[in-house]
Design a protein around this motif. Structure first.
Motif, mmCIF file in Angstrom:
data_model
loop_
_atom_site.group_PDB
_atom_site.id
_atom_site.type_symbol
_atom_site.label_atom_id
_atom_site.label_comp_id
_atom_site.label_asym_id
_atom_site.label_seq_id
_atom_site.Cartn_x
_atom_site.Cartn_y
_atom_site.Cartn_z
ATOM 1 N N ALA A 124 36.437 43.486 43.439
ATOM 2 C CA ALA A 124 37.170 42.263 43.777
ATOM 3 C C ALA A 124 37.254 41.356 42.549
ATOM 4 C CB ALA A 124 36.498 41.537 44.924
ATOM 5 N N LEU A 125 36.126 41.293 41.824
ATOM 6 C CA LEU A 125 36.098 40.395 40.668
ATOM 7 C C LEU A 125 36.971 40.911 39.523
ATOM 8 C CD1 LEU A 125 32.335 39.325 40.583
ATOM 9 C CD2 LEU A 125 34.299 37.854 41.041
ATOM 10 N N SER A 126 37.247 42.219 39.571
ATOM 11 C CA SER A 126 38.002 42.803 38.453
ATOM 12 C C SER A 126 39.439 42.304 38.398
ATOM 13 C CB SER A 126 37.985 44.335 38.569
ATOM 14 O OG SER A 126 38.757 44.727 39.668
ATOM 15 N N PHE A 127 39.905 41.662 39.491
ATOM 16 C CA PHE A 127 41.273 41.150 39.457
ATOM 17 C C PHE A 127 41.388 39.839 38.690
ATOM 18 C CE2 PHE A 127 41.182 43.960 43.130
ATOM 19 C CZ PHE A 127 42.345 44.684 42.952
ATOM 20 N N TYR A 128 40.233 39.275 38.345
ATOM 21 C CA TYR A 128 40.263 38.006 37.612
ATOM 22 C C TYR A 128 39.969 38.272 36.142
ATOM 23 C CZ TYR A 128 39.720 36.470 42.385
ATOM 24 O OH TYR A 128 39.898 36.297 43.705
ATOM 25 N N THR A 129 40.574 37.467 35.317
ATOM 26 C CA THR A 129 40.321 37.655 33.879
ATOM 27 C C THR A 129 39.990 36.315 33.243
ATOM 28 O OG1 THR A 129 42.694 37.477 33.583
ATOM 29 C CG2 THR A 129 41.767 39.703 33.531
ATOM 30 N N GLY A 130 39.334 36.425 32.089
ATOM 31 C CA GLY A 130 39.090 35.227 31.281
ATOM 32 C C GLY A 130 38.328 34.151 32.026
ATOM 33 N N ASP A 131 38.825 32.913 31.900
ATOM 34 C CA ASP A 131 38.192 31.753 32.512
ATOM 35 C C ASP A 131 38.052 31.914 34.020
ATOM 36 O OD1 ASP A 131 37.729 30.429 30.266
ATOM 37 O OD2 ASP A 131 39.313 28.900 30.502
ATOM 38 N N SER A 132 39.125 32.492 34.586
ATOM 39 C CA SER A 132 39.127 32.643 36.047
ATOM 40 C C SER A 132 37.969 33.511 36.486
ATOM 41 C CB SER A 132 40.430 33.272 36.522
ATOM 42 O OG SER A 132 41.464 32.335 36.420
ATOM 43 N N MET A 169 34.949 32.306 38.875
ATOM 44 C CA MET A 169 34.750 33.019 40.121
ATOM 45 C C MET A 169 33.318 33.519 40.243
ATOM 46 S SD MET A 169 36.666 33.513 42.619
ATOM 47 C CE MET A 169 35.921 34.051 44.128
ATOM 48 N N GLU A 170 32.794 34.079 39.173
ATOM 49 C CA GLU A 170 31.421 34.616 39.183
ATOM 50 C C GLU A 170 30.412 33.493 39.445
ATOM 51 O OE1 GLU A 170 31.710 38.551 36.285
ATOM 52 O OE2 GLU A 170 31.166 36.600 35.415
ATOM 53 N N GLN A 171 30.662 32.351 38.781
ATOM 54 C CA GLN A 171 29.743 31.220 38.951
ATOM 55 C C GLN A 171 29.752 30.738 40.415
ATOM 56 O OE1 GLN A 171 31.060 28.348 36.113
ATOM 57 N NE2 GLN A 171 29.870 29.225 34.423
ATOM 58 N N ALA A 172 30.989 30.605 40.928
ATOM 59 C CA ALA A 172 31.100 30.091 42.301
ATOM 60 C C ALA A 172 30.422 31.032 43.291
ATOM 61 C CB ALA A 172 32.576 29.908 42.671
ATOM 62 N N ILE A 209 38.269 26.753 44.951
ATOM 63 C CA ILE A 209 38.723 26.683 43.553
ATOM 64 C C ILE A 209 40.092 27.331 43.399
ATOM 65 C CG2 ILE A 209 36.463 26.558 42.438
ATOM 66 C CD1 ILE A 209 36.484 29.550 42.197
ATOM 67 N N GLN A 210 40.735 26.947 42.305
ATOM 68 C CA GLN A 210 42.047 27.534 42.009
ATOM 69 C C GLN A 210 41.926 28.373 40.751
ATOM 70 O OE1 GLN A 210 45.140 24.854 42.934
ATOM 71 N NE2 GLN A 210 46.542 25.836 41.496
ATOM 72 N N ILE A 211 42.427 29.567 40.867
ATOM 73 C CA ILE A 211 42.248 30.506 39.746
ATOM 74 C C ILE A 211 43.496 31.355 39.535
ATOM 75 C CG2 ILE A 211 39.734 30.864 39.629
ATOM 76 C CD1 ILE A 211 40.303 32.934 41.884
#
Lengths: 130, 845
Positions: free
Chosen positions: B415-423, B427-430, B443-445
């Motif tokens: 699921a996390l692999s769809f996000y890159t960079g800052d996002s 996401m990981e922090q949240a 949050i908005q990503i």
């Protein structure tokens, strides 16, 4: 021979009864003036003597505003009895009311010969005897 | 002495007799003596007996003596008489002994003594009277009941029938009935009061008795004595009274339940329906059959337990201009109850109108459906992560959003692999914060889909706890790419918007949900009339808004996420504003406002004018009615004596007879007295009708009635009327004191004047509340009145309907005038012979 055999005064006011009797007596209009305070009593008297002309009045002077049975109720009841009487009994309303409504209402009883307001006068008494 | 003669004399005596010489040797004995002596007595044998010797010695001394001798088993009684017979020299020569069997006498005496002591010690009062009511004798219990101060115990003649107290308590009527019908009669009555000391308080307790009167008839069937038995039944009576009271209370509770109440007996007949239920029937024009209560009733009886169902009823309602279809949802609960007193099986139905709740439910379902649809339209997908298994689940929409085929296996990493960079970092922090500390996120990503399309996503995550541990994280993900674009566009449009909003003639402002003002147009700036508002919290700039209508409506708007419009008066500015609050997608609120002070004031003026007009109208109608009344009164009641006067003048002037003139003067006086009386009555009435602002005070019904009872004491006593009251529901009223006294006095006087001679008179006063107004009733058991015949004139001036000399026909007229002057009404219900009930509705307070 006086013009009328007998007159019934139907009125709950004793003073008025007495005055009327004095006035009628003075003009020698009737042999017998009878006073009644209770219309119910008059009605019963008439019913009881419907076949006895001597006991029936020739004329009734009827007040309207009376306790127990008022003049209106008397007129209602009398209109049912009068056809059965062995002689004609004339009825005059004699009241202190000058209310037009009362006067009109008396017209509903066509056998009532007149609506007289108190007090009686000599002229009117003279006419009663005719 | 001639022994032969003595023999004959003795034999002629009916009783056993014998003559003995002084040494107790028989000289002559009759047959009766021989029989009696040998059978029961044996005088010779028992002559040594002390009693016998005592009397024998007295006889020898020349005294006549007698004594009772008891003998045998069971004991029999004889009276032995010893008469000395003297010789010519006056010495005792012999003694005549006669024996009389007094067994029957002794038994009779014994019986009487026995019965007397039984009666004396009976725990109920027993009192013997002559047929006329004079007290003859009584037992101890009766003496206790009467008390030592009672005249019957003061050695004076006391007549129970003539005692005035007994006319009131019912004893008089009871004894009269016994005398009249010559049979026993029983009745319950309150005969006296006792004082009871309770911790410095003296309570007056009524004592109730069951009084039984019965006659004792003589041989001719006439009353020889009257007996009265008094048996105290206070406890039973008080129990009955308190039962009645608790029943009344229960009735009131049931009547005022906010749910419909229907009570059936075990045959299914309806015994009670409360007002909520009646209102329900009336408003929908329904009946029991439509509710289907018959089937339910059978079910409850068969199963003997609670049955609860929901019922939907459709009905047509007649409205002006046609019919409308309505539906009604009812929650019906029916259950069996056993009557605690007579053990009858009752069934009670509670009917709750749940139409509104049901409608809400339907709305909710619709809203949910709508939400689902919104999910599609708004491109919102759901997800959850099971913390135990580490398994992740996505909804169809989430897959669609990621441009993945549905139901592909999913893990957190994937699921996390769809996000890159800052996002990705965000996401990981949240996620970590949510998993470890339960911190929710929104949050908005930026998300890169499986097909490498970049979209803007808003993702929300929340923890779920079980037993204090996070077991699941769940949330939604929304494609906000378009909104993002629009928002971008919006910020560019802000300047344009400002220009637009500044030109409209309406205040407009935007604030966030905490009250911070983000935008305000020129008009709104003018309205708030304050320096810089933008960027500041409106509730800090204007502290008076905290807790105001405005504040409440803002919260309502936020909670319901729906537009709210309202009027608000700002007292500092003496101005009215109309507000429209509309929630915006980003959580802030649009405020539109305009000054409506002028129209509001106009509206208020209009309403005021309208109120005044209708008050004036009411006053005029009242005045008109009064004028009509007075025209009628003068035409009838004042003309009559004046006509009499006119006629009297006439007949007086026509006579010279002095005697007649004296008679006429007397009549004149009577007529003038009559006019005077009528005028005084009229003046009293005019005063009442004029005096609309007479001073009011809080008055207790029972105090005022007591006052009136004191005034009418003599009438109450002589009439024997029993006055009862129940002012518990509405004990007092704000009213002019003289009016209330006069009203109560007239009601009581009427009950006394028109009481029936055929029964003991009662009048019951009761007060209660209807629609916030106090209602008073006075119900008597008097002769009543023919309402069909006289109803129309009952409250008329100088109208009487009875041949009663006391009737003046003014009391009820004044009562009605007083009640109407204060804005109330009075009604009468009656039948000839069945008493009269007056009901006064005082104006709502």
């Amino acid at each position: 021979m006086k013009p009328l055999h007998s007159i019934f005064i139907v009125d709950d006011d004793p003073i008025h009864q007495q005055i009327t009797q004095i006035m009628l007596d003075r003009q020698h209009i009737s042999d017998a003036v009878k006073k009644f305070s209770d219309a119910q009593e008059v009605l019963e008297h008439i019913r009881e003597h419907r076949d006895n002309a001597a006991q029936l009045p020739d004329l009734i002077l009827l007040d309207l505003n009376m306790p127990v049975m008022d003049g209106w109720e008397f007129l209602e009841a009398f209109s049912a009895v009068r056809e059965t009487l062995c002689k004609p009994v004339r009825v005059y309303v004699l009241t202190s009311s000058i209310d037009e409504k009362d006067r009109e209402r008396v017209n509903d009883f066509d056998f009532v010969e007149g609506y007289l307001t108190k007090p009686l006068t000599s002229d009117i008494i003279g006419q009663l005897g005719q | 002495m001639n022994i032969a003669l003595l023999h004959q004399v003795l034999e002629a005596l009916p009783d056993p007799a014998a003559v003995f010489d002084t040494r107790l040797r028989p000289l002559s004995v009759n047959k009766a003596f021989t029989a009696e002596n040998s059978r029961h007595l044996d005088i010779e044998q028992r002559s040594g007996d002390e009693t016998f010797q005592h009397h024998w010695q007295r006889a020898l001394r020349g005294e006549r003596t007698e004594f009772v001798w008891v003998s045998g088993q069971p004991a029999r009684h004889w009276r032995i008489s010893l008469s000395p017979l003297f010789s010519a020299s006056r010495t005792v020569e012999s003694v005549l002994l006669t024996i009389r069997d007094i067994q029957l006498e002794v038994e009779a005496q014994e019986n009487e003594r026995f019965f007397r002591s039984v009666l004396e010690n009976l725990p109920i009062g027993l009192h013997q009277f002559t047929p006329e009511g004079w007290s003859k004798d009584m037992n101890q219990a009766q003496r206790d009941i009467l008390g030592e101060m009672h005249p019957a115990l003061q050695h004076q003649p006391y007549n129970v029938i003539a005692d005035p107290i007994n006319r009131r308590n019912g004893l008089h009527a009871l004894l009269e009935e016994v005398k009249h019908r010559k049979i026993p009669v029983s009745r319950e009555m309150l005969l006296k009061y006792v004082e009871q000391e309770e911790e410095n308080v003296t309570r007056i307790q009524p004592l109730y008795y069951e009084a039984t009167g019965f006659p004792v008839l003589d041989k001719e069937g006439e009353i020889a004595y009257l007996f009265l038995i008094l048996s105290e039944i206070t406890e039973k009576k008080l129990a009955v009274l308190s039962l009645e009271k608790s029943e009344r209370l229960l009735h009131t509770i049931v009547e005022n339940l906010p749910v419909g109440y229907i009570q059936f007996d075990n045959y299914g007949f309806i015994r009670r329906v409360n007002q909520t239920q009646r209102r329900l029937y009336d408003s929908a024009g329904l009946n029991e059959e439509q509710l289907g209560l018959n089937e339910l009733f059978l079910r409850v009886l068969q199963e003997g337990k609670v049955v609860r169902i929901e019922k939907k009823l459709e009905y047509t309602l007649d409205v002006p201009g046609g019919k409308v279809e309505r539906e009604l949802f009812l929650d019906l609960t029916m259950f069996p109850v056993e009557d605690p007193v007579d053990k009858d099986q009752l069934v009670v139905a509670l009917v709750n109108d749940i139409t509104e709740k049901k409608r809400q439910e339907i709305e909710n379902t619709k809203a949910q459906e709508f939400l689902l649809q919104t999910g599609e339209i708004g491109k919102i997908g759901g997800w959850e992560l099971d913390m135990g298994t580490g398994k992740m689940r996505w909804s169809a929409q989430t897959y669609k959003l990621h441009e993945l085929p549905p139901y592909a296996a999913m893990t957190v990493e994937k699921a996390l692999s769809f996000y890159t960079g800052d996002s990705r970092k965000k996401m990981e922090q949240a996620m970590a914060a949510c998993m470890s500390r339960g911190k929710a996120y929104d949050i908005q990503i930026t998300l890169s889909t499986a097909r490498n399309n970049v979209i803007q996503a808003r993702t929300i995550g929340r923890p779920e706890y079980r037993n204090g541990r996070i077991v699941r994280i769940y949330g939604v993900i929304q494609d906000v790419t378009e909104q993002y674009k629009i928002r971008d566009q919006l910020s560019r449009n802000t300047e344009l918007m400002r220009l637009f909003f500044d030109t409209i003639d309406m205040g407009y402002a935007v604030m966030d949900k905490d009250g911070r003002v983000n935008f305000i147009n020129r008009k709104a700036q003018e309205i708030v009339d304050h320096g810089k508002v933008i960027g500041r919290n409106i509730f800090e700039v204007f502290p008076m808004l905290v807790g105001s209508t405005f504040h409440a409506r803002v919260q309502q708007c936020i909670q319901q996420q729906a537009p709210v419009s309202f009027f608000n008066y700002l007292p500092e500015l003496d101005k009215w504003y109309e507000f429209l609050l509309a929630p915006m997608q980003d959580g802030s609120i649009s405020i539109f406002t305009r000054n409506i002070t002028e129209s509001k004031k106009m509206q208020r003026e209009l309403r005021k004018a309208n109120d005044q007009l209708s008050a004036l109208n009411k006053y005029l109608v009242n005045q008109n009615k009064q004028l009509e009344d007075f025209a009628h009164i003068t035409s009838h009641n004042l003309r009559a004596p004046i006509a009499n006067m006119k006629a009297l003048m006439h007949i007086m002037s026509e006579t010279d007879n002095e005697e007649e003139r004296v008679l006429y003067v007397g009549m004149f006086k009577e007529v003038i007295r009559n006019i005077d009386e009528t005028l005084n009555d009229l003046i009293e009435v005019v005063q009442i009708r004029k005096d609309l602002n007479v001073e009011k005070e809080r008055l207790s019904f029972s105090d005022r009635l007591q006052k009136v009872k004191d005034i009418l004491f003599v009438d109450i006593e002589s009439s024997g009327i029993r006055i009862t009251t129940d002012f518990t529901v509405a004990p007092d009223i704000e009213y002019p004191r003289i009016y209330l006294d006069s009203i109560l006095q007239n009601l009581l006087t009427n009950a006394i004047k028109y009481r029936s001679r055929e029964r003991s008179s009662t009048v019951h006063f009761r007060s209660w509340v209807v629609d916030g107004g106090v209602v008073l009733s006075a119900e008597d058991n008097g002769i009543g009145i023919d309402m069909e015949r006289y109803g129309g004139k009952l409250f008329g001036f100088r109208k009487t309907f009875h041949k009663n000399k006391d009737a003046k026909g003014i009391g009820l007229f004044i009562t009605k005038s007083q009640i109407e002057a204060m804005g109330g009404t009075i009604e009468a219900y009656s039948k000839p012979g069945a008493g009269t009930k007056f009901i006064i509705t005082f104006r709502n307070e």
